[in-house]
Scaffold this active site. Sequence first.
Site, PDB file in Angstrom:
ATOM      1  N   GLU A  39       0.855  -1.050  -0.108  1.00  0.00           N
ATOM      2  CA  GLU A  39       0.198   0.186   0.073  1.00  0.00           C
ATOM      3  C   GLU A  39       0.736   1.305  -0.003  1.00  0.00           C
ATOM      4  O   GLU A  39       1.987   1.328   0.619  1.00  0.00           O
ATOM      5  CB  GLU A  39      -0.815   0.019   1.228  1.00  0.00           C
ATOM      6  CG  GLU A  39      -1.864  -1.160   1.349  1.00  0.00           C
ATOM      7  CD  GLU A  39      -2.614  -1.157   2.505  1.00  0.00           C
ATOM      8  OE1 GLU A  39      -3.128  -0.166   2.899  1.00  0.00           O
ATOM      9  OE2 GLU A  39      -3.357  -2.289   2.866  1.00  0.00           O
ATOM     10  N   CYS A  78      -7.003   3.731  -2.427  1.00  0.00           N
ATOM     11  CA  CYS A  78      -6.911   2.568  -2.395  1.00  0.00           C
ATOM     12  C   CYS A  78      -8.395   1.515  -2.589  1.00  0.00           C
ATOM     13  O   CYS A  78      -8.653   0.974  -3.640  1.00  0.00           O
ATOM     14  CB  CYS A  78      -6.602   2.082  -0.934  1.00  0.00           C
ATOM     15  SG  CYS A  78      -7.649   2.509   0.465  1.00  0.00           S
ATOM     16  N   ASP A 251      -0.992  -0.491  -4.674  1.00  0.00           N
ATOM     17  CA  ASP A 251      -2.171  -0.061  -5.016  1.00  0.00           C
ATOM     18  C   ASP A 251      -2.385   1.378  -5.551  1.00  0.00           C
ATOM     19  O   ASP A 251      -3.409   1.884  -5.973  1.00  0.00           O
ATOM     20  CB  ASP A 251      -3.084  -0.464  -3.612  1.00  0.00           C
ATOM     21  CG  ASP A 251      -2.766   0.353  -2.529  1.00  0.00           C
ATOM     22  OD1 ASP A 251      -1.846   1.087  -2.651  1.00  0.00           O
ATOM     23  OD2 ASP A 251      -3.648   0.370  -1.412  1.00  0.00           O
TER      24      ASP A 251
END
Length: 660
Positions: A39, A78, A251
């Site tokens: 992430e 995200c 992401d």
Amino acid sequence: MTSRMTFFHRCLLALPICVLLGTAAAASDRPNILWLSTEDISCDLGCYGDAVAKTPTLDQLAADGVRYDNAYTAAPVCAVVRSGIITGVYPVSIGTHHMRCRVPPPPDIKCFTAYLREAGYYCTNNSKQDYNFRPSKDAWDQSSGKAHWKNRPRGDQPFFAVFNYTGTHESRVRGDQPAYNNAIKNLRPEQKTDPAEVELRPYHPDTPKVRETYVRSYNTIAALDDWVADHLKQLEDAGLADNTIVVFWSDHGTSLPRGKRWLYDSGTKIPLIVRVPEKWRAMVNAPEGGMTDELVSSIDFAPTTLNLAGLEIPDYMHGRAFLGPKRTAERDHIFLHRDRMDERYEMSRAAVTKRYKYIRNFTHWRPWTQWLGYAEQSPIMQELRRLKGEGKVSPEQARWLAAAKPPEEFYDLEADRHELNNLIGSAEHAEPIEAMRAWLSKKMHGIRDLGVFPEGELHRLGETAGNQGAVATLLSPARDSLSGYSALLRAAEFVASPPPPPGDPVINTLLYGGRDKGDEPVGPTAMVWGFRVFTASPAFADASNRSDDLVASINLDANALPETAKVAAAELCVKAGALDQAISLLSEVMLNKNAGFARVEAINALDLVPNMEDYADQLRPIARKLREELGTRKVNQTAADYMRRCLDRLEDRLEATPES
């Protein structure tokens, strides 16, 4: 959107594959596929040329596989990105384009893992879903913190497994000390970054707090590298490395300000590395040379995975297969979109080629840096706000902190990697600007971009018509007349690119036609864009007679306006200097318990009102009443959460003014 296959046709297409890949087939007949996702990181890895990054495992993975140098996520946040990844469809086409929205996609849009499971794959997700919708039960065999390919019932069953690393998330980097400490607890001293090593981006100030935030980002990436090493070792120990395709990706871009949530490369360009075992290389058709500059979008992940598994790609998917036996032609453009980020509304779209980026800002009278409660916790954002108040920001920083942004942006990515020099208006670049402007318009129309509809309209229609009926209404090809989708998109383009001449009939149709026709949902939305055309027009403020007439019309017809149009009308009144009318319109929407997400938009719009102290006594009781109502849990809880965040900001502004 292209025509969709019926369930019967899909079954016919899948039948040969299901027979070929029956549950009794040996694992050697098809590859395992392992996704290692993380992430909030950009291409800050050694294999991408970052000399500060300490990423030996990922560097070796790239050396053994293919490094993609032009991989992008469709959006810079995200949950929106993941809704597109799991469906293979642009979020703006299925209503999942706002952060933490709750508009379920059409029922015939499936999670792509359901097709893998039908073909005999064991599918696991550990553990983040976060798709902006609740997936159906056929999406995963396991989806939890304990999900693992090791749990499959037979050792010869092929698997598709996703593991997601959360240690690099914004919350660790910006200041959640316990979470950050836990993420880096196993790092050795030589893996940690020295603040003096880091190279700051020019739009960030050089202060100790900023350097420390960079250090935290690099340290979490070093911990990520160890995590990747652990997963690769598990494959080796199980004797599965030679039969497993490994895909590593992020992401979206970095969590540092002007990365995540923005359409610049710092927010949308991601690391993507694919390692293919020798036995599958002929089938995969991977680019040669260990790296490629081909354009890849996160929308391509689903169709590519199906292709690697030997499955047909549903015709409703927007992505292309960039690997596999039926690898499709390269893209020449990437499509990017940005909509509501947490509590703040925004609408921007972008087209990217290998060299250029074109951005169209559909709400350009709002600043780049609208106040986002979550993002404002970043030490870098706090430093920027502090230095701006002290008059100590650089020109690059001041530009990004400005009160408004340009309607269009155009950047030469080769010459300007930080996207600081906006080339709109450059005669030298007129041809590529016009070409990318046209491509973006065609793309938005072709995928039926739902961003032209206010979020409140999407929810209202979903509640009254049911999702299938609402989406069918919005996407109907029949809506191609002046009063339909094409007209809405045309009006939106007037807002964000050269406006129409004053007498253009589309403006009157948009401003007034919807009031009488009651054409749901086009009528109310037409008025929204009609007001925005005037709000965006550079000439509007100088045309005082037009300004007075229009504001008077808004004031007289306010009761006939739908709530979303009242908000747009209020923003127009702010620009015209008619602040009393603006406050009146916004107050009506805020107090309407049935207005849903339009109330979030209304509190958003208050941020545009100057001289808030003049209206403090009028707004305080409204804020208190709304805060009391939100405590009753009788409101849509997603909307309520964002209303609370907007109220936090509003109340902070009101506190600066003593009560009379």
